[in-house]
Motif scaffolding. Structure first.
Motif, PDB file in Angstrom:
ATOM      1  N   MET A  90       7.581  -7.919  -3.412  1.00 35.52           N
ATOM      2  CA  MET A  90       6.190  -8.416  -3.245  1.00 35.52           C
ATOM      3  C   MET A  90       5.302  -8.047  -2.190  1.00 35.52           C
ATOM      4  SD  MET A  90       6.114 -12.523  -1.910  1.00 35.52           S
ATOM      5  CE  MET A  90       5.270 -13.238  -3.030  1.00 35.52           C
ATOM      6  N   VAL A  91       3.836  -8.120  -3.004  1.00 35.23           N
ATOM      7  CA  VAL A  91       2.617  -7.302  -2.335  1.00 35.23           C
ATOM      8  C   VAL A  91       1.816  -7.739  -0.968  1.00 35.23           C
ATOM      9  CG1 VAL A  91       0.864  -6.750  -3.109  1.00 35.23           C
ATOM     10  CG2 VAL A  91       2.393  -6.808  -4.349  1.00 35.23           C
ATOM     11  N   ASN A  92       2.234  -7.393   0.180  1.00 36.89           N
ATOM     12  CA  ASN A  92       1.466  -7.457   0.831  1.00 36.89           C
ATOM     13  C   ASN A  92       0.044  -7.497   0.736  1.00 36.89           C
ATOM     14  OD1 ASN A  92       0.956  -7.981   3.711  1.00 36.89           O
ATOM     15  ND2 ASN A  92       2.212  -6.542   5.137  1.00 36.89           N
ATOM     16  N   ILE A  93      -0.468  -8.077   0.977  1.00 39.85           N
ATOM     17  CA  ILE A  93      -2.126  -8.598   0.105  1.00 39.85           C
ATOM     18  C   ILE A  93      -2.811  -7.634   1.490  1.00 39.85           C
ATOM     19  CG2 ILE A  93      -2.152 -11.402   1.998  1.00 39.85           C
ATOM     20  CD1 ILE A  93      -3.879 -10.065  -2.165  1.00 39.85           C
ATOM     21  N   GLU A  94      -2.425  -7.924   2.668  1.00 41.68           N
ATOM     22  CA  GLU A  94      -3.200  -6.976   4.017  1.00 41.68           C
ATOM     23  C   GLU A  94      -2.833  -5.649   3.969  1.00 41.68           C
ATOM     24  OE1 GLU A  94      -1.679  -8.434   7.550  1.00 41.68           O
ATOM     25  OE2 GLU A  94      -2.354 -10.399   7.647  1.00 41.68           O
ATOM     26  N   ASP A  95      -1.940  -5.236   3.373  1.00 39.38           N
ATOM     27  CA  ASP A  95      -1.301  -3.416   2.914  1.00 39.38           C
ATOM     28  C   ASP A  95      -2.542  -3.373   1.753  1.00 39.38           C
ATOM     29  OD1 ASP A  95      -0.467  -3.401   4.871  1.00 39.38           O
ATOM     30  OD2 ASP A  95       1.684  -3.744   3.807  1.00 39.38           O
ATOM     31  N   LEU A 147      -7.117  -0.962  -1.114  1.00 38.27           N
ATOM     32  CA  LEU A 147      -7.992  -1.219  -2.507  1.00 38.27           C
ATOM     33  C   LEU A 147      -8.790  -0.722  -1.394  1.00 38.27           C
ATOM     34  CD1 LEU A 147      -8.716  -2.191  -4.804  1.00 38.27           C
ATOM     35  CD2 LEU A 147      -8.835  -4.387  -3.623  1.00 38.27           C
ATOM     36  N   GLU A 148      -9.089  -0.665  -0.422  1.00 40.08           N
ATOM     37  CA  GLU A 148     -10.299  -0.185   0.642  1.00 40.08           C
ATOM     38  C   GLU A 148     -10.424   1.329   0.601  1.00 40.08           C
ATOM     39  OE1 GLU A 148     -10.141  -1.863   4.491  1.00 40.08           O
ATOM     40  OE2 GLU A 148     -11.297  -4.167   3.544  1.00 40.08           O
ATOM     41  N   ILE A 149      -9.552   2.319   0.723  1.00 38.37           N
ATOM     42  CA  ILE A 149      -9.345   3.941   0.529  1.00 38.37           C
ATOM     43  C   ILE A 149      -9.700   3.844  -0.689  1.00 38.37           C
ATOM     44  CG2 ILE A 149      -7.406   5.530   0.358  1.00 38.37           C
ATOM     45  CD1 ILE A 149      -5.609   3.589   2.451  1.00 38.37           C
ATOM     46  N   ILE A 150      -9.358   3.213  -2.114  1.00 34.51           N
ATOM     47  CA  ILE A 150      -9.806   3.454  -3.248  1.00 34.51           C
ATOM     48  C   ILE A 150     -11.101   3.626  -3.442  1.00 34.51           C
ATOM     49  CG2 ILE A 150      -9.749   2.963  -6.067  1.00 34.51           C
ATOM     50  CD1 ILE A 150      -7.397   1.746  -5.521  1.00 34.51           C
ATOM     51  N   LEU A 151     -11.820   2.279  -2.364  1.00 35.77           N
ATOM     52  CA  LEU A 151     -13.418   2.249  -3.136  1.00 35.77           C
ATOM     53  C   LEU A 151     -13.415   3.592  -1.699  1.00 35.77           C
ATOM     54  CD1 LEU A 151     -13.898  -1.608  -2.119  1.00 35.77           C
ATOM     55  CD2 LEU A 151     -14.100  -0.439  -3.796  1.00 35.77           C
ATOM     56  N   MET A 196     -13.185  -9.828  -6.723  1.00 35.91           N
ATOM     57  CA  MET A 196     -13.240  -8.547  -6.127  1.00 35.91           C
ATOM     58  C   MET A 196     -13.374  -9.037  -4.858  1.00 35.91           C
ATOM     59  SD  MET A 196     -12.533  -5.390  -6.193  1.00 35.91           S
ATOM     60  CE  MET A 196     -12.404  -3.806  -4.689  1.00 35.91           C
ATOM     61  N   SER A 197     -14.396  -9.724  -4.285  1.00 30.97           N
ATOM     62  CA  SER A 197     -15.023 -10.180  -2.896  1.00 30.97           C
ATOM     63  C   SER A 197     -13.739 -11.318  -2.335  1.00 30.97           C
ATOM     64  CB  SER A 197     -16.381 -11.042  -3.100  1.00 30.97           C
ATOM     65  OG  SER A 197     -15.656 -12.198  -1.850  1.00 30.97           O
ATOM     66  N   HIS A 198     -13.495 -12.124  -3.189  1.00 33.40           N
ATOM     67  CA  HIS A 198     -11.998 -12.951  -2.790  1.00 33.40           C
ATOM     68  C   HIS A 198     -10.766 -11.689  -2.941  1.00 33.40           C
ATOM     69  CE1 HIS A 198     -14.065 -16.543  -5.404  1.00 33.40           C
ATOM     70  NE2 HIS A 198     -14.119 -16.153  -4.594  1.00 33.40           N
ATOM     71  N   LEU A 199     -10.316 -10.750  -3.494  1.00 37.34           N
ATOM     72  CA  LEU A 199      -9.327 -10.228  -3.688  1.00 37.34           C
ATOM     73  C   LEU A 199      -9.399  -9.677  -1.735  1.00 37.34           C
ATOM     74  CD1 LEU A 199      -8.927  -8.478  -6.381  1.00 37.34           C
ATOM     75  CD2 LEU A 199      -6.936 -10.336  -5.427  1.00 37.34           C
ATOM     76  N   LEU A 200     -10.460  -8.690  -1.631  1.00 40.38           N
ATOM     77  CA  LEU A 200     -10.864  -7.613  -0.177  1.00 40.38           C
ATOM     78  C   LEU A 200     -11.063  -9.276   1.180  1.00 40.38           C
ATOM     79  CD1 LEU A 200     -13.854  -5.663  -1.159  1.00 40.38           C
ATOM     80  CD2 LEU A 200     -11.438  -5.345  -0.506  1.00 40.38           C
ATOM     81  N   SER A 201     -11.138 -10.566   0.847  1.00 40.28           N
ATOM     82  CA  SER A 201     -11.371 -11.352   1.725  1.00 40.28           C
ATOM     83  C   SER A 201      -9.208 -11.958   2.081  1.00 40.28           C
ATOM     84  CB  SER A 201     -12.320 -12.653   2.162  1.00 40.28           C
ATOM     85  OG  SER A 201     -11.801 -13.188   0.102  1.00 40.28           O
ATOM     86  N   GLY A 202      -9.344 -11.746   1.178  1.00 37.89           N
ATOM     87  CA  GLY A 202      -7.981 -11.986   1.572  1.00 37.89           C
ATOM     88  C   GLY A 202      -6.928 -13.829   1.442  1.00 37.89           C
ATOM     89  N   ARG A 203      -8.150 -14.347   0.208  1.00 37.75           N
ATOM     90  CA  ARG A 203      -8.402 -15.627  -0.291  1.00 37.75           C
ATOM     91  C   ARG A 203      -7.039 -15.400  -1.633  1.00 37.75           C
ATOM     92  NH1 ARG A 203     -13.237 -18.015  -3.294  1.00 37.75           N
ATOM     93  NH2 ARG A 203     -11.956 -20.801  -4.180  1.00 37.75           N
TER      94      ARG A 203
END
Length: 157
Positions: A1-6, A11-15, A36-43
């Motif tokens: 399972m993907v840890n969303i915080e990690d 994703l921020e490293i890629i940006l 993209m915004s919803h992903l970065l906010s953890g929503r």
């Protein structure tokens, strides 16, 4: 399972690596900026489609790294994915072996086709009786013809 915080950190490293904003990254991979915004906010969690778009547009991003942090970013040329060996049973097609070489397997569907043909031949056509009253005061409003293929035509005199 993907840890969303990690995942967000990766994703921020890629940006940062590509010097892209979240909106330009979303445009580049072909997703909506809001997703993209919803992903970065953890929503929201990343969808498979989202991950595949990243991998397609940026081939030097390792799939396993972006999903669970294993591997390296950017990909090393030395890192090659070694597929699991395919068992011999799967590689070779299975050929039926018959004890008697003159034996030819029976076509199971042939009998069904013959039965259908017999039914069509034996079926008596339905007799159409004239049930329209033949009085001079009745007028025909419309005539509807139904065809066997499911279509119909309407004639209005």
């Amino acid at each position: 399972m993907v840890n969303i915080e990690d995942f967000i950190k990766r994703l921020e490293i890629i940006l940062d690596y590509y010097s892209l904003s979240a909106s330009s990254f979303a445009d580049k991979i072909g997703v909506q900026r809001s997703s993209m915004s919803h992903l970065l906010s953890g929503r929201n969690k990343p969808s498979l489609d989202f991950i595949l778009k990243i991998i397609e547009v940026f081939p030097d991003i390792d799939l396993y790294w972006v999903l669970n942090g294993k591997g390296s970013f950017p990909k090393n040329e030395n890192d090659k994915v070694i597929p699991y060996p395919i068992p011999e049973e799967i590689e070779k097609p299975i050929v039926p072996i018959f004890p008697n070489e003159s034996f030819i397997p029976k076509d199971l569907f042939l009998e069904i086709e013959k039965l259908d043909e017999k039914k069509i031949i034996e079926k008596n056509p339905v007799e159409i009786k004239n049930t329209i009253p033949n009085t001079s005061s009745d007028e025909i409003e419309k005539i509807v013809l139904f065809y066997k293929n499911g279509t119909f035509k309407v004639y209005t005199p």
